[in-house]
Design a protein around this motif. Structure first.
Motif, PDB file in Angstrom:
ATOM      1  N   SER A 153      51.315  37.249  55.259  1.00 61.59           N
ATOM      2  CA  SER A 153      50.882  38.215  54.260  1.00 61.59           C
ATOM      3  C   SER A 153      49.909  37.648  53.238  1.00 61.59           C
ATOM      4  CB  SER A 153      52.103  38.703  53.465  1.00 61.59           C
ATOM      5  OG  SER A 153      53.123  39.141  54.324  1.00 61.59           O
TER       6      SER A 153
ATOM      7  N   HIS B 194      57.407  41.042  48.043  1.00 62.45           N
ATOM      8  CA  HIS B 194      56.653  41.639  49.160  1.00 62.45           C
ATOM      9  C   HIS B 194      57.322  41.281  50.498  1.00 62.45           C
ATOM     10  CE1 HIS B 194      52.677  42.374  51.358  1.00 62.45           C
ATOM     11  NE2 HIS B 194      53.321  41.610  52.217  1.00 62.45           N
TER      12      HIS B 194
ATOM     13  N   GLU C 182      50.982  45.968  55.108  1.00 65.31           N
ATOM     14  CA  GLU C 182      50.885  45.149  53.911  1.00 65.31           C
ATOM     15  C   GLU C 182      50.929  46.011  52.656  1.00 65.31           C
ATOM     16  OE1 GLU C 182      51.852  42.435  55.071  1.00 65.31           O
ATOM     17  OE2 GLU C 182      50.321  41.132  54.180  1.00 65.31           O
TER      18      GLU C 182
ATOM     19  N   HIS D 292      59.254  43.413  53.920  1.00 69.64           N
ATOM     20  CA  HIS D 292      59.252  43.303  55.390  1.00 69.64           C
ATOM     21  C   HIS D 292      60.684  43.164  55.931  1.00 69.64           C
ATOM     22  CE1 HIS D 292      54.954  43.198  55.534  1.00 69.64           C
ATOM     23  NE2 HIS D 292      54.822  42.009  54.981  1.00 69.64           N
TER      24      HIS D 292
HETATM   25 ZN   LIG Z   1      53.127  41.244  54.212  1.00 68.92          ZN
END
Ligand SMILES: [Zn+2]
Length: 293
Positions: A119, A96, A130, A100
């Motif tokens: 996050s 994840h 997100e 970004h």
């Molecule tokens: Zn995030």
């Protein structure tokens, strides 16, 4: 007429997911599992990654300092049983955060604003950035070119197939249930129930096509079997599983005839929730088009 905002949001998530798949390909992952730490190693002149128990502060955090990115990931989830050196939730968080880093607008935000992004990962956040990073992580760890061929090879998606795939890809059951639903040609859905309320969910295209366009949210499940399963231990501190039967409209919004669904329930202790997987018999769906031979 301009596209409605939900369409643009969906397009941005689809783009993020395909970017994740592209990074998996570029890093030559030809078989499962995809290792997000290898991706970090390939960017080691740009990213410094550190794991620690950050308790409930965040799952992951990315910030920019003097030409390099600092990626922090919360290892508190390693206290639950896991296969490899890190819990699948930790691997998802790292993937994840890479979202970004690789998604241009996210990276621009980090570099220009000099603000960190903190996050909460694995579909828990409603914020669009997100959701995009979650979509990137799902694409990276479970690229369509590796997962897709397994999803639609069986007429009945059983929990057993999903569990095997989750193991093979070293991802959580939660993530694989979501990815399976997204890639399935069959009518199925994945929902998360926490504190006896449906928190979020995904429905497959086959359900969307007949008008059951999204999962219900912020309401208690109305299926009797599900209520019974959830009520047996609402603390969700121990892994349990079970199954039952219900109706599609109890879980999905939209107009449709009554459709029976099989329900599979799994308690996920590390996120204190019950994951529900629904599957309907394709032959029982109303046909979308008139039959014209
Ligand atoms: Zn995030």
């Amino acid at each position: 007429m301009a596209d409605p905002s939900w369409k643009l949001d969906q397009a941005a998530r689809d783009f993020a997911m395909s970017k994740g798949e592209e990074i998996a390909k570029l890093n030559c992952f030809h078989t499962a599992p995809v290792d997000p730490f290898k991706v970090i190693a390939s960017e080691s002149n740009q990213i410094l990654a550190e794991g620690d128990d950050f308790r409930d502060s965040f799952d992951g955090r990315l910030s920019y300092h003097d030409g390099r990115f600092l990626l922090l990931y919360n290892t508190k989830y390693n206290q639950w049983p896991h296969n490899g050196s890190e819990h699948s939730k930790v691997r998802f968080t790292v993937a994840h955060e890479l979202g970004h880093y690789y998604l241009d607008r996210h990276r621009e935000f980090l570099v220009q604003r000099r603000q960190a992004i903190e996050s909460f990962t694995e579909f828990e956040s409603d914020k669009e950035v997100e959701r995009q990073a979650d979509a990137f992580a799902a694409g990276l760890l479970m690229p369509k070119y590796l997962v897709g061929p397994q999803v639609n090879c069986e007429l009945d998606s059983t929990m057993e197939s999903i569990k095997q795939a989750a193991n093979r890809f070293d991802v959580s059951l939660t993530s694989m249930m979501v990815r399976w639903t997204q890639l399935s040609d069959f009518p199925c859905a994945t929902l998360c129930v926490r504190d006896s309320v449906i928190q979020w969910g995904f429905a497959s295209e086959a359900f969307k096509r007949i008008g059951l366009w999204r999962t219900r949210r912020n309401v208690a499940p109305s299926s009797g079997d599900a209520k019974c399963f959830v009520g047996a231990d609402s603390s969700c501190s121990i892994f349990r599983e079970g199954d039952g039967v219900g109706r599609a409209h109890q879980w999905l919004e939209g107009n449709c005839d009554v459709i029976d669904v099989q329900e599979f329930y799994l308690v996920i202790p590390y996120s204190r929730c019950v994951m529900v997987f629904l599957a309907a018999d394709e032959d029982e769906l109303p046909s979308q088009w008139d039959d014209r031979d």
